[in-house]
Design an enzyme around this catalytic site. Structure first.
Site, PDB file in Angstrom:
ATOM      1  N   MET A   1       3.904 -46.713 -14.193  1.00 34.85           N
ATOM      2  CA  MET A   1       3.866 -45.749 -13.113  1.00 34.85           C
ATOM      3  C   MET A   1       2.938 -44.603 -13.525  1.00 34.85           C
ATOM      4  O   MET A   1       3.380 -43.630 -14.109  1.00 34.85           O
ATOM      5  CB  MET A   1       5.276 -45.251 -12.817  1.00 34.85           C
ATOM      6  CG  MET A   1       5.324 -44.208 -11.762  1.00 34.85           C
ATOM      7  SD  MET A   1       6.962 -43.774 -11.143  1.00 34.85           S
ATOM      8  CE  MET A   1       8.008 -43.802 -12.549  1.00 34.85           C
ATOM      9  N   PRO A   2       1.642 -44.716 -13.240  1.00 31.61           N
ATOM     10  CA  PRO A   2       0.704 -43.653 -13.600  1.00 31.61           C
ATOM     11  C   PRO A   2       0.940 -42.379 -12.808  1.00 31.61           C
ATOM     12  O   PRO A   2       1.310 -42.404 -11.634  1.00 31.61           O
ATOM     13  CB  PRO A   2      -0.659 -44.242 -13.247  1.00 31.61           C
ATOM     14  CG  PRO A   2      -0.436 -45.701 -13.094  1.00 31.61           C
ATOM     15  CD  PRO A   2       0.978 -45.877 -12.689  1.00 31.61           C
ATOM     16  N   TYR A   3       0.708 -41.284 -13.495  1.00 33.23           N
ATOM     17  CA  TYR A   3       0.789 -39.955 -12.892  1.00 33.23           C
ATOM     18  C   TYR A   3      -0.527 -39.253 -13.211  1.00 33.23           C
ATOM     19  O   TYR A   3      -0.879 -39.077 -14.375  1.00 33.23           O
ATOM     20  CB  TYR A   3       1.972 -39.192 -13.481  1.00 33.23           C
ATOM     21  CG  TYR A   3       2.024 -37.736 -13.092  1.00 33.23           C
ATOM     22  CD1 TYR A   3       2.570 -37.349 -11.873  1.00 33.23           C
ATOM     23  CD2 TYR A   3       1.533 -36.756 -13.941  1.00 33.23           C
ATOM     24  CE1 TYR A   3       2.622 -36.012 -11.519  1.00 33.23           C
ATOM     25  CE2 TYR A   3       1.590 -35.416 -13.589  1.00 33.23           C
ATOM     26  CZ  TYR A   3       2.130 -35.055 -12.374  1.00 33.23           C
ATOM     27  OH  TYR A   3       2.180 -33.731 -12.032  1.00 33.23           O
ATOM     28  N   MET A  29      -7.469 -46.242 -11.327  1.00 28.56           N
ATOM     29  CA  MET A  29      -6.338 -46.801 -12.062  1.00 28.56           C
ATOM     30  C   MET A  29      -6.172 -48.292 -11.762  1.00 28.56           C
ATOM     31  O   MET A  29      -5.843 -49.082 -12.654  1.00 28.56           O
ATOM     32  CB  MET A  29      -5.047 -46.050 -11.723  1.00 28.56           C
ATOM     33  CG  MET A  29      -5.052 -44.603 -12.168  1.00 28.56           C
ATOM     34  SD  MET A  29      -5.310 -44.400 -13.935  1.00 28.56           S
ATOM     35  CE  MET A  29      -3.698 -44.770 -14.541  1.00 28.56           C
ATOM     36  N   PHE A  41       0.911 -42.120  -8.791  1.00 31.30           N
ATOM     37  CA  PHE A  41       1.134 -40.800  -8.209  1.00 31.30           C
ATOM     38  C   PHE A  41      -0.033 -39.888  -8.549  1.00 31.30           C
ATOM     39  O   PHE A  41      -0.473 -39.834  -9.697  1.00 31.30           O
ATOM     40  CB  PHE A  41       2.435 -40.191  -8.746  1.00 31.30           C
ATOM     41  CG  PHE A  41       3.647 -40.950  -8.325  1.00 31.30           C
ATOM     42  CD1 PHE A  41       4.361 -40.567  -7.205  1.00 31.30           C
ATOM     43  CD2 PHE A  41       4.065 -42.056  -9.045  1.00 31.30           C
ATOM     44  CE1 PHE A  41       5.485 -41.281  -6.807  1.00 31.30           C
ATOM     45  CE2 PHE A  41       5.183 -42.776  -8.651  1.00 31.30           C
ATOM     46  CZ  PHE A  41       5.891 -42.392  -7.527  1.00 31.30           C
TER      47      PHE A  41
END
Length: 67
Positions: A1-3, A29, A41
């Site tokens: 879950m990239p932020y 991403m 996100f």
């Protein structure tokens, strides 16, 4: 879950430009790390130029010198 956190000065960044930043960062991403767009996100922080410094100066002061 990239932020992803993007910080820009609060100098008239349009809704369309923000949309392009979100899409572009998400696409990066996906392409580079094979991440899912639905779990990526992106947060855009708009920082007042008084609160952003380069070297010893506030960006607001630098902008006044350039004008």
């Amino acid at each position: 879950m990239p932020y992803i956190n993007i910080k820009v000065t609060d100098e008239n960044v349009t809704k369309e430009q923000k949309r392009a930043l979100i899409r572009g960062a998400t696409e990066l991403m996906v392409k580079v790390l094979n991440k899912e767009p639905s779990t990526t996100f992106v947060l855009i922080d708009e920082v007042n130029t008084d609160n952003w410094g380069i070297g010893y100066e506030q960006v607001s002061e630098i902008r006044n010198i350039i004008k």
